[in-house]
Every structure is written in C-alpha cells, then in structure tokens.
Design an enzyme around this catalytic site. Structure first.
Site, PDB file in Angstrom:
ATOM      1  N   ALA A 102      10.313 117.509  69.430  1.00 20.14           N
ATOM      2  CA  ALA A 102      11.466 118.039  68.372  1.00 20.14           C
ATOM      3  C   ALA A 102      12.559 116.874  68.116  1.00 20.14           C
ATOM      4  CB  ALA A 102      12.353 119.204  69.056  1.00 20.14           C
TER       5      ALA A 102
ATOM      6  N   TYR B 262      10.624 118.818  74.196  1.00 19.33           N
ATOM      7  CA  TYR B 262      11.881 118.066  73.635  1.00 19.33           C
ATOM      8  C   TYR B 262      11.651 116.802  72.790  1.00 19.33           C
ATOM      9  CZ  TYR B 262      16.609 116.167  74.352  1.00 19.33           C
ATOM     10  OH  TYR B 262      18.037 115.914  74.261  1.00 19.33           O
ATOM     11  N   ALA B 263      10.635 115.750  73.227  1.00 15.86           N
ATOM     12  CA  ALA B 263      10.207 114.638  72.638  1.00 15.86           C
ATOM     13  C   ALA B 263       9.605 115.200  71.199  1.00 15.86           C
ATOM     14  CB  ALA B 263       9.555 114.071  73.446  1.00 15.86           C
TER      15      ALA B 263
ATOM     16  N   ASN C  61      24.213 119.079  66.242  1.00 16.63           N
ATOM     17  CA  ASN C  61      24.245 118.645  67.573  1.00 16.63           C
ATOM     18  C   ASN C  61      23.547 119.619  68.662  1.00 16.63           C
ATOM     19  OD1 ASN C  61      25.469 117.308  70.303  1.00 16.63           O
ATOM     20  ND2 ASN C  61      26.415 119.171  70.073  1.00 16.63           N
TER      21      ASN C  61
ATOM     22  N   ASN D 118      36.096 128.555  66.298  1.00 15.92           N
ATOM     23  CA  ASN D 118      35.265 128.602  67.185  1.00 15.92           C
ATOM     24  C   ASN D 118      34.270 129.832  67.011  1.00 15.92           C
ATOM     25  OD1 ASN D 118      33.857 128.446  69.591  1.00 15.92           O
ATOM     26  ND2 ASN D 118      35.465 128.865  70.790  1.00 15.92           N
TER      27      ASN D 118
ATOM     28  N   ARG E   6      31.091 122.203  74.218  1.00 15.94           N
ATOM     29  CA  ARG E   6      31.209 121.425  75.252  1.00 15.94           C
ATOM     30  C   ARG E   6      30.341 120.103  75.060  1.00 15.94           C
ATOM     31  NH1 ARG E   6      27.336 125.503  77.158  1.00 15.94           N
ATOM     32  NH2 ARG E   6      25.562 124.528  77.391  1.00 15.94           N
TER      33      ARG E   6
ATOM     34  N   THR F  82      30.284 125.697  66.624  1.00 10.03           N
ATOM     35  CA  THR F  82      29.385 126.790  66.807  1.00 10.03           C
ATOM     36  C   THR F  82      28.853 126.815  68.203  1.00 10.03           C
ATOM     37  OG1 THR F  82      27.428 126.001  66.065  1.00 10.03           O
ATOM     38  CG2 THR F  82      28.803 127.069  64.523  1.00 10.03           C
TER      39      THR F  82
HETATM   40  P1  NDP Z   1      25.182 120.600  76.463  1.00  7.41           P
HETATM   41  O1  NDP Z   1      24.197 121.658  76.947  1.00  7.41           O
HETATM   42  O2  NDP Z   1      26.316 120.290  77.363  1.00  7.41           O
HETATM   43  O3  NDP Z   1      25.879 121.637  75.308  1.00  7.41           O
HETATM   44  C1  NDP Z   1      25.013 122.253  74.405  1.00  7.41           C
HETATM   45  C2  NDP Z   1      25.456 122.743  73.172  1.00  7.41           C
HETATM   46  O4  NDP Z   1      24.815 123.563  72.306  1.00  7.41           O
HETATM   47  C3  NDP Z   1      26.587 123.856  73.641  1.00  7.41           C
HETATM   48  O5  NDP Z   1      27.812 124.018  72.983  1.00  7.41           O
HETATM   49  C4  NDP Z   1      25.864 125.202  73.644  1.00  7.41           C
HETATM   50  O6  NDP Z   1      26.434 126.386  73.686  1.00  7.41           O
HETATM   51  C5  NDP Z   1      25.246 125.054  72.301  1.00  7.41           C
HETATM   52  N1  NDP Z   1      23.786 125.445  71.981  1.00  7.41           N
HETATM   53  C6  NDP Z   1      22.627 125.487  72.765  1.00  7.41           C
HETATM   54  N2  NDP Z   1      21.822 126.270  71.982  1.00  7.41           N
HETATM   55  C7  NDP Z   1      22.220 126.797  70.697  1.00  7.41           C
HETATM   56  C8  NDP Z   1      21.968 127.594  69.907  1.00  7.41           C
HETATM   57  N3  NDP Z   1      20.714 128.233  69.834  1.00  7.41           N
HETATM   58  N4  NDP Z   1      22.761 128.142  68.893  1.00  7.41           N
HETATM   59  C9  NDP Z   1      24.133 127.484  68.972  1.00  7.41           C
HETATM   60  N5  NDP Z   1      24.433 126.572  69.824  1.00  7.41           N
HETATM   61  C10 NDP Z   1      23.616 126.310  70.825  1.00  7.41           C
HETATM   62  O7  NDP Z   1      24.282 119.554  75.947  1.00  7.41           O
HETATM   63  P2  NDP Z   1      24.867 118.132  75.250  1.00  7.41           P
HETATM   64  O8  NDP Z   1      26.230 118.007  75.144  1.00  7.41           O
HETATM   65  O9  NDP Z   1      24.359 117.186  76.628  1.00  7.41           O
HETATM   66  O10 NDP Z   1      23.810 117.539  74.204  1.00  7.41           O
HETATM   67  C11 NDP Z   1      24.210 117.795  73.019  1.00  7.41           C
HETATM   68  C12 NDP Z   1      23.086 117.411  72.159  1.00  7.41           C
HETATM   69  O11 NDP Z   1      22.800 116.079  72.666  1.00  7.41           O
HETATM   70  C13 NDP Z   1      21.602 118.138  72.078  1.00  7.41           C
HETATM   71  O12 NDP Z   1      20.813 118.101  71.069  1.00  7.41           O
HETATM   72  C14 NDP Z   1      20.872 117.123  73.255  1.00  7.41           C
HETATM   73  O13 NDP Z   1      19.480 117.315  73.098  1.00  7.41           O
HETATM   74  C15 NDP Z   1      21.499 115.843  72.763  1.00  7.41           C
HETATM   75  N6  NDP Z   1      21.407 114.613  74.031  1.00  7.41           N
HETATM   76  C16 NDP Z   1      21.953 114.899  74.963  1.00  7.41           C
HETATM   77  C17 NDP Z   1      21.850 113.956  75.916  1.00  7.41           C
HETATM   78  C18 NDP Z   1      22.426 113.747  77.477  1.00  7.41           C
HETATM   79  O14 NDP Z   1      21.998 113.223  78.122  1.00  7.41           O
HETATM   80  N7  NDP Z   1      23.445 114.605  77.828  1.00  7.41           N
HETATM   81  C19 NDP Z   1      21.029 112.596  75.723  1.00  7.41           C
HETATM   82  C20 NDP Z   1      20.379 112.604  74.297  1.00  7.41           C
HETATM   83  C21 NDP Z   1      20.467 113.534  73.495  1.00  7.41           C
HETATM   84  P3  NDP Z   1      25.749 127.817  74.314  1.00  7.41           P
HETATM   85  O15 NDP Z   1      25.219 127.649  75.357  1.00  7.41           O
HETATM   86  O16 NDP Z   1      27.145 128.538  74.387  1.00  7.41           O
HETATM   87  O17 NDP Z   1      25.061 128.207  73.166  1.00  7.41           O
END
Ligand code: NDP
Length: 258
Positions: A167, A164-165, A99, A68, A26, A46
C-alpha cells in the site's frame, strides 16, 4: 477562499487556509493538525472514532477553526458527506494531508485476505478516494497542496508487512501520476515517508522488535510526530511551490539510498 493567487499555486495567505487532515486525532496526523492550527489555519480532522489523543489537551483548538469529524475513509459515502460538511463550513479544501493509516502485520503465509484488503483499502484506496475528491475543487481553484503519508516500509519491505509495504509503495506511484495530471493547474502532490515515529502505531510492536529497528536508524532514535508535521507543513508552504511528485524521507537516515 476563492481568491486566485497567480501562477505559483500557493495556497491563499490572506487569511487562514482550509486544511483537511485524515487520521488527525492522534499521532502524526494529530501533530500535523496542531501545526496548521498554530499557523492560524482552519483545520478539519477525521477518524473513525472521533476520540482525540492526550496530546490535544495541551492545545485546545477551540471551535471556530477546528472540526473534528467522524468519517471512515474506507466508506465512499462517508467521505462525500465529510467533504460536504467542510465545504459548507469553510469552502473548498486547499491543503489535504492524507495521513490515516493502519497496520495488520503478519507473515505472508499467515496473512488472511481480510488483513491484506483492510490495509490496501485504508492505506491506498481511501487515499485515492480522498485525493480525487479534494482535487476536483482544487482544479477549479487552480491551487492546492496534497500531501500523502507513505512510510519507509514502502522501500524496506519489512518482513510481516507485505500488505503495508504494498500500500505504501503504491502511494508513491499514485502520487507521482496525480502530480503530473494536476501540475498544469499549479497543484502539487507530494509524499512524506516517515521512519519510526513515536505514536500508538509503533507502540503495537514488541519492545524487542522496536529496539532492533531503532538500532538500524543512523540518527539512533525515534522521530517525534512533530518532526513529521514540520515537513508536511513545509510542503504546504509557499516555499515548497516548486516541489511536486517528490518523496521526502523523514526517517533519521533509515532508508537512505533506497
Ligand atoms: P496512529 O495509529 O497513531 O493514528 C492513526 C490515525 O488514523 C488515527 O487518527 C485513527 O483514528 C485514524 N484512522 C485509522 N483508520 C482510519 C479510517 N479507516 N478512517 C479514518 N481514520 C482512520 O498512527 P500514526 O500516527 O503512527 O500513523 C499515521 C500515518 O503515518 C499512517 O498512515 C502510518 O502508516 C504512517 N506512518 C507511521 C509511522 C510510525 O512509525 N508511527 C511510520 C511511517 C508511516 P481512529 O482509530 O479513530 O480511526
């Protein structure tokens, strides 16, 4: 995908590239995965749950170019098993989009050791793990693209985001070190630093706080995940062969000058 492509380090273009997007179910990762699928690439995503977000219903990827995979990036053995599956199906990963990320926001004085280490483990250590694993095969192939998802949070250091900052800033130094180490093999490592992006992660913020943040964005709006995916796609394209160790902000100007 074993064919050499000369010295430019460009991922192969003869057929579809092998792309791995962590956290691809997502949000930003989902948009990145769909961007590469639209190019004709083979894409493995993943996540911990494997549950695809609603955005996937509009573009069912089918089976032959899409995997997937459930894999918690914080577990080394799951990461190894996931890479083996992808490699058995399609061969070595040529483009890695690291990501997956989480937030556990709270003020430092209330931040538990767990809240600190969960975020560091997922957002920094797991990226090291997956990049290192991808790199081992890329080095042999003498090509590859690694794109790491940081955040404006790395530079702003927003209150409530010390974990978070830390990391996300750590990713910048890590990616630059990696970029130097693999450059001689024509592998590039770059960082994308999104601002406020319209995803589930952002929806966790209280409306008032979100409005405050948004008011600080020069372009005056949130980004859509597809706008981040377009930058990631560019960094994986032949046109970006000479870009490495760069940090590309896609933030509507939020962190300009930082
Ligand atoms: P979402 O929460 O919408 O999606 C996060 C994704 O990461 C999901 O697919 C989730 O799936 C997966 N995920 C989380 N933890 C794990 C894990 N331990 N192993 C495998 N998969 C994992 O986040 P965003 O799309 O908003 O963010 C994506 C990236 O962009 C992140 O790194 C975030 O820090 C960064 N970002 C986002 C911003 C924003 O405003 N949205 C701004 C700046 C950076 P599941 O829960 O099923 O594991």
């Amino acid at each position: 995908m074993t064919e050499e492509t000369g010295t430019s380090g460009e991922p192969s273009t003869d057929s579809s590239r092998v792309v791995l997007v962590t956290g691809g179910t997502r949000g930003i990762g989902g948009a990145c995965a769909r961007w590469f699928l639209d190019q004709g690439d083979r894409v493995a995503i993943t996540s911990r749950t494997g549950v695809l977000g609603p955005e996937w219903t509009q573009s069912d990827p089918g089976d032959d170019r899409f995997l997937n995979l459930t894999c918690d990036m914080t577990h080394a053995e799951q990461v190894e098993a996931m890479f083996s599956l992808v490699e058995e199906a399609w061969g070595p990963v040529e483009v890695l989009v690291a990501n997956a990320g989480i937030t556990r926001d709270t003020l430092v004085l209330r931040m538990s050791e767990d809240a600190w280490s969960d975020v560091i483990e997922t957002n920094l250590t797991a990226v090291f793990r997956v990049a290192k694993r991808a790199m081992t095969k890329m080095l042999r192939q003498r090509r590859g693209r690694i794109i790491v998802m940081s955040s404006v949070g790395a530079f702003l250091g927003s209150a409530g985001q010390a974990n978070y900052a830390a990391a996300k800033a750590g990713l910048v130094g890590m990616a630059r070190a990696m970029a130097r180490e693999v450059a001689s093999r024509s592998i590039t490592v770059n960082v994308v630093a999104p601002g406020l992006v319209n995803t589930e992660m952002l929806h966790a913020l209280p409306d008032e706080q979100l409005a405050q943040f948004q008011a600080q964005v020069p372009l005056g709006r949130l980004a859509e995940p597809e706008e981040i995916a377009a930058t990631v796609g560019f960094l994986a394209s032949p046109g970006a062969a000479y870009i490495t160790g760069a940090v590309l902000a896609v933030d509507g100007g939020l962190a300009m000058g930082l």
